[in-house]
Design an enzyme around this catalytic site. Structure first.
Site, PDB file in Angstrom:
ATOM      1  N   LEU A 100       0.826  -1.207   0.000  1.00 12.27           N
ATOM      2  CA  LEU A 100       0.000   0.000   0.000  1.00 12.27           C
ATOM      3  C   LEU A 100       0.866   1.266   0.000  1.00 12.27           C
ATOM      4  O   LEU A 100       0.584   2.220  -0.726  1.00 12.27           O
ATOM      5  CB  LEU A 100      -0.905  -0.027   1.245  1.00 12.27           C
ATOM      6  CG  LEU A 100      -1.988   1.027   1.333  1.00 12.27           C
ATOM      7  CD1 LEU A 100      -2.976   0.922   0.177  1.00 12.27           C
ATOM      8  CD2 LEU A 100      -2.729   0.916   2.666  1.00 12.27           C
ATOM      9  N   ASP A 117      14.748   1.910   9.646  1.00 10.85           N
ATOM     10  CA  ASP A 117      13.796   1.227  10.513  1.00 10.85           C
ATOM     11  C   ASP A 117      13.142   2.289  11.393  1.00 10.85           C
ATOM     12  O   ASP A 117      13.851   3.042  12.076  1.00 10.85           O
ATOM     13  CB  ASP A 117      14.573   0.212  11.373  1.00 10.85           C
ATOM     14  CG  ASP A 117      13.653  -0.719  12.133  1.00 10.85           C
ATOM     15  OD1 ASP A 117      12.612  -0.242  12.626  1.00 10.85           O
ATOM     16  OD2 ASP A 117      13.989  -1.908  12.238  1.00 10.85           O
ATOM     17  N   TYR A 176      -2.593  -6.174  17.010  1.00 16.76           N
ATOM     18  CA  TYR A 176      -2.638  -5.387  15.767  1.00 16.76           C
ATOM     19  C   TYR A 176      -3.846  -4.447  15.827  1.00 16.76           C
ATOM     20  O   TYR A 176      -3.736  -3.248  15.563  1.00 16.76           O
ATOM     21  CB  TYR A 176      -2.721  -6.315  14.553  1.00 16.76           C
ATOM     22  CG  TYR A 176      -2.860  -5.572  13.236  1.00 16.76           C
ATOM     23  CD1 TYR A 176      -1.746  -5.043  12.590  1.00 16.76           C
ATOM     24  CD2 TYR A 176      -4.112  -5.404  12.636  1.00 16.76           C
ATOM     25  CE1 TYR A 176      -1.873  -4.357  11.386  1.00 16.76           C
ATOM     26  CE2 TYR A 176      -4.245  -4.722  11.438  1.00 16.76           C
ATOM     27  CZ  TYR A 176      -3.127  -4.203  10.813  1.00 16.76           C
ATOM     28  OH  TYR A 176      -3.256  -3.519   9.621  1.00 16.76           O
ATOM     29  N   LYS A 222      -3.963  -0.275  15.903  1.00 14.22           N
ATOM     30  CA  LYS A 222      -4.626   0.587  14.924  1.00 14.22           C
ATOM     31  C   LYS A 222      -5.616   1.538  15.607  1.00 14.22           C
ATOM     32  O   LYS A 222      -5.778   2.683  15.190  1.00 14.22           O
ATOM     33  CB  LYS A 222      -5.295  -0.263  13.844  1.00 14.22           C
ATOM     34  CG  LYS A 222      -4.282  -0.997  12.962  1.00 14.22           C
ATOM     35  CD  LYS A 222      -3.307  -0.031  12.304  1.00 14.22           C
ATOM     36  CE  LYS A 222      -2.305  -0.701  11.386  1.00 14.22           C
ATOM     37  NZ  LYS A 222      -1.404   0.247  10.734  1.00 14.22           N
ATOM     38  N   THR A 231      -2.509  -6.874  -0.583  1.00 14.12           N
ATOM     39  CA  THR A 231      -1.058  -6.616  -0.589  1.00 14.12           C
ATOM     40  C   THR A 231      -0.397  -7.885  -0.061  1.00 14.12           C
ATOM     41  O   THR A 231      -1.088  -8.826   0.348  1.00 14.12           O
ATOM     42  CB  THR A 231      -0.690  -5.459   0.355  1.00 14.12           C
ATOM     43  OG1 THR A 231      -1.017  -5.877   1.695  1.00 14.12           O
ATOM     44  CG2 THR A 231      -1.432  -4.190   0.033  1.00 14.12           C
TER      45      THR A 231
HETATM   46  N1  NAD Z   1      -3.320  -5.142   3.648  1.00 18.66           N
HETATM   47  C1  NAD Z   1      -4.401  -4.879   4.343  1.00 18.66           C
HETATM   48  O1  NAD Z   1      -5.420  -5.592   4.262  1.00 18.66           O
HETATM   49  C2  NAD Z   1      -4.460  -3.652   5.231  1.00 18.66           C
HETATM   50  C3  NAD Z   1      -5.694  -3.239   5.711  1.00 18.66           C
HETATM   51  C4  NAD Z   1      -5.771  -2.124   6.529  1.00 18.66           C
HETATM   52  C5  NAD Z   1      -4.625  -1.410   6.852  1.00 18.66           C
HETATM   53  N2  NAD Z   1      -3.419  -1.835   6.371  1.00 18.66           N
HETATM   54  C6  NAD Z   1      -2.256  -1.046   6.750  1.00 18.66           C
HETATM   55  O2  NAD Z   1      -1.653  -0.541   5.563  1.00 18.66           O
HETATM   56  C7  NAD Z   1      -0.262  -0.333   5.787  1.00 18.66           C
HETATM   57  C8  NAD Z   1       0.551  -1.011   4.695  1.00 18.66           C
HETATM   58  O3  NAD Z   1       0.313  -2.401   4.794  1.00 18.66           O
HETATM   59  P1  NAD Z   1       0.555  -3.418   3.583  1.00 18.66           P
HETATM   60  O4  NAD Z   1      -0.629  -4.264   3.494  1.00 18.66           O
HETATM   61  O5  NAD Z   1       1.055  -2.690   2.403  1.00 18.66           O
HETATM   62  O6  NAD Z   1       1.703  -4.308   4.259  1.00 18.66           O
HETATM   63  P2  NAD Z   1       3.157  -4.708   3.738  1.00 18.66           P
HETATM   64  O7  NAD Z   1       3.692  -5.649   4.760  1.00 18.66           O
HETATM   65  O8  NAD Z   1       3.113  -5.144   2.318  1.00 18.66           O
HETATM   66  O9  NAD Z   1       3.927  -3.322   3.813  1.00 18.66           O
HETATM   67  C9  NAD Z   1       4.411  -2.792   5.016  1.00 18.66           C
HETATM   68  C10 NAD Z   1       5.688  -2.062   4.717  1.00 18.66           C
HETATM   69  O10 NAD Z   1       6.210  -1.535   5.941  1.00 18.66           O
HETATM   70  C11 NAD Z   1       7.594  -1.830   6.022  1.00 18.66           C
HETATM   71  N3  NAD Z   1       7.982  -1.911   7.424  1.00 18.66           N
HETATM   72  C12 NAD Z   1       7.554  -2.806   8.350  1.00 18.66           C
HETATM   73  N4  NAD Z   1       8.182  -2.588   9.509  1.00 18.66           N
HETATM   74  C13 NAD Z   1       9.005  -1.525   9.328  1.00 18.66           C
HETATM   75  C14 NAD Z   1       9.911  -0.813  10.163  1.00 18.66           C
HETATM   76  N5  NAD Z   1      10.144  -1.183  11.434  1.00 18.66           N
HETATM   77  N6  NAD Z   1      10.582   0.240   9.647  1.00 18.66           N
HETATM   78  C15 NAD Z   1      10.401   0.616   8.372  1.00 18.66           C
HETATM   79  N7  NAD Z   1       9.576  -0.025   7.523  1.00 18.66           N
HETATM   80  C16 NAD Z   1       8.883  -1.074   8.003  1.00 18.66           C
HETATM   81  C17 NAD Z   1       7.744  -3.168   5.280  1.00 18.66           C
HETATM   82  O11 NAD Z   1       9.078  -3.386   4.856  1.00 18.66           O
HETATM   83  C18 NAD Z   1       6.774  -3.003   4.134  1.00 18.66           C
HETATM   84  O12 NAD Z   1       7.377  -2.391   3.011  1.00 18.66           O
HETATM   85  C19 NAD Z   1       0.018  -0.864   7.192  1.00 18.66           C
HETATM   86  O13 NAD Z   1      -0.023   0.205   8.107  1.00 18.66           O
HETATM   87  C20 NAD Z   1      -1.147  -1.808   7.429  1.00 18.66           C
HETATM   88  O14 NAD Z   1      -1.391  -2.009   8.802  1.00 18.66           O
HETATM   89  C21 NAD Z   1      -3.307  -2.926   5.559  1.00 18.66           C
END
Ligand code: NAD
Length: 281
Positions: A42, A90, A185, A189, A220
Site C-alpha cells: 500500500l 527502521d 494489531y 490501529k 497486498t
Molecule cells: N493489507 C491490508 O489488508 C491492510 C488493511 C488495513 C490497513 N493496512 C495497513 O496498511 C499499511 C501497509 O500495509 P501493507 O498491506 O502494504 O503491508 P506490507 O507488509 O506489504 O507493507 C508494510 C511495509 O512496511 C515496512 N515496514 C515494516 N516494519 C518496518 C519498520 N520497522 N521500519 C520501516 N519499515 C517497516 C515493510 O518493509 C513493508 O514495506 C500498514 O499500516 C497496514 O497495517 C493494511
C-alpha cells in the site's frame, strides 16, 4: 491546551469558483512528502499517487534494497517531472529517523506531508500472546508511527509552512475482524486513530493537520501471506463487506492525495475509513 483562535488568516490556499486550471485543490506540485513503508504494498501505491499529483517523495522503509516494483515507479517519475528517493530506515531507530528527516528537510528547504504506512501484523490468540511479541508490534505500529510524525512535525514547525500528516490505521482499529485473531494489531490501529486526534489537537496551532486513513482488507503481500496459510479466508473476508470483494491498494490513491493536499484543508483529527462498508454492517 487552549489554542488562540486564528480568525484573521485564510486557509493555506483557497480556490474560488472560476478557476481555469483543472482542480488545483488536489495538486501537490512543488510539495515534498515522506512515505514510510513505501518499499512495497500500500505504501508504494500511495507513493505513486503523490508523485502523480506532483509531489517529490522520499520513501522510507527498512527493506535493504527497494523492490523491483519500487524501481519501476522510480523510473516513471522522469515522465511525471518529479522525483522519488529511497532511504533505508527502521522506524524503531528514532535517532536515525530524526537525522534522516532533518537532512531531507534541510536539503529541500521544506517538508509538507507524511504518509505513515509502515506496520507489521501478527496473528496470535489473546491467551497465547507474549509480552515480548506485544511490545514488538506496538513498537513499530504505534511508537514508530508516533516518532515518525513527531520528527516530521518538528521540521514542519521549523520551516513554518504547516503541513499534512496521514497515519495509515485500519478498519481493524474500529472493529474486531471476524476469524482473524490479532488483538494487538487491532489495538495498535485503534491507538493510531486516537494518536492522530491528539496530535491534531496539539499541532493545529502550527497549521499541521493530522488524520488517519483506515483501509479495509487490501490485496497486498500482508494479506496474501495470510491467504497462503488460510486460503478459505479470501472468499470469507470478501463476503464481510457491503461490496462483496477485497480492495486493491489503488483504491486508496485518491483519498491519500485528498488528505495531503489543500482539498482537505479544514480536515484534521478525523479518521477516513474506506472499507466497502465493512465496519458499518
Ligand atoms: N493489507 C491490508 O489488508 C491492510 C488493511 C488495513 C490497513 N493496512 C495497513 O496498511 C499499511 C501497509 O500495509 P501493507 O498491506 O502494504 O503491508 P506490507 O507488509 O506489504 O507493507 C508494510 C511495509 O512496511 C515496512 N515496514 C515494516 N516494519 C518496518 C519498520 N520497522 N521500519 C520501516 N519499515 C517497516 C515493510 O518493509 C513493508 O514495506 C500498514 O499500516 C497496514 O497495517 C493494511
Amino acid at each position: 491546551m487552549s489554542i488562540e483562535p486564528d480568525i484573521h488568516t485564510t486557509p493555506p490556499q483557497l480556490f474560488p469558483l472560476g478557476q481555469t486550471t483543472r482542480m488545483s485543490d488536489f495538486s501537490l506540485t512543488d510539495k515534498v512528502a515522506l512515505v514510510t513503508g513505501a518499499g512495497r504494498g500500500l505504501g508504494l501505491t500511495l507513493t505513486e499517487a503523490l508523485l502523480e499529483a506532483g509531489a517529490k517523495v522520499y520513501a522510507l522503509d527498512y527493506l535493504k534494497e527497494p523492490t523491483l516494483e519500487f524501481i519501476d515507479v522510480q523510473q516513471r517519475t522522469k515522465i511525471l517531472g518529479t522525483e522519488l528517493q529511497y532511504r533505508c530506515i527502521d522506524v524503531r531507530n528514532t535517532e536515525l529517523l530524526n537525522a534522516v528527516i532533518e537532512d531531507i528537510a534541510n536539503h529541500e528547504g521544506r517538508l509538507d506531508g507524511l504518509v505513515a504506512a509502515a506496520a507489521i501484523q501478527q496473528e496470535t490468540s489473546a491467551l497465547e500472546y507474549s509480552a515480548n511479541d506485544s511490545n514488538a508490534l506496538l513498537e513499530v505500529n504505534v511508537t514508530g508511527v508516533f516518532m515518525t510524525a513527531q520528527a516530521v512535525a518538528k521540521q514542519m514547525i521549523r520551516f513554518g509552512n504547516g503541513g499534512s500528516i496521514a497515519l495509515v490505521a485500519s478498519m481493524s482499529g474500529t472493529v474486531v475482524n471476524r476469524g482473524l485473531i490479532c488483538p494487538i494489531y487491532n489495538a495498535s490501529k485503534a491507538a493510531v486513530i486516537q494518536l492522530a486526534r491528539n496530535l491534531a489537537a496539539e499541532w493545529g496551532q502550527y497549521k499541521i493537520r493530522v488524520n488517519t486513513l483506515s483501509p479495509g482488507y487490501t490485496l497486498t503481500s500482508m494479506l496474501e501471506m495470510l491467504f497462503v496459510e488460510y486460503p478459505e479466508r479470501r472468499e470469507q473476508f470478501a463476503k464481510e463487506n457491503m461490496l462483496g470483494r477485497l480492495s486493491h491498494p489503488e483504491e486508496y490513491r485518491g483519498a491519500t492525495v485528498f488528505l495531503l493536499s489543500n482539498a482537505s484543508s479544514f480536515m484534521t483529527g478525523s479518521d477516513l475509513r474506506i472499507d466497502g462498508g465493512h465496519a458499518a454492517w
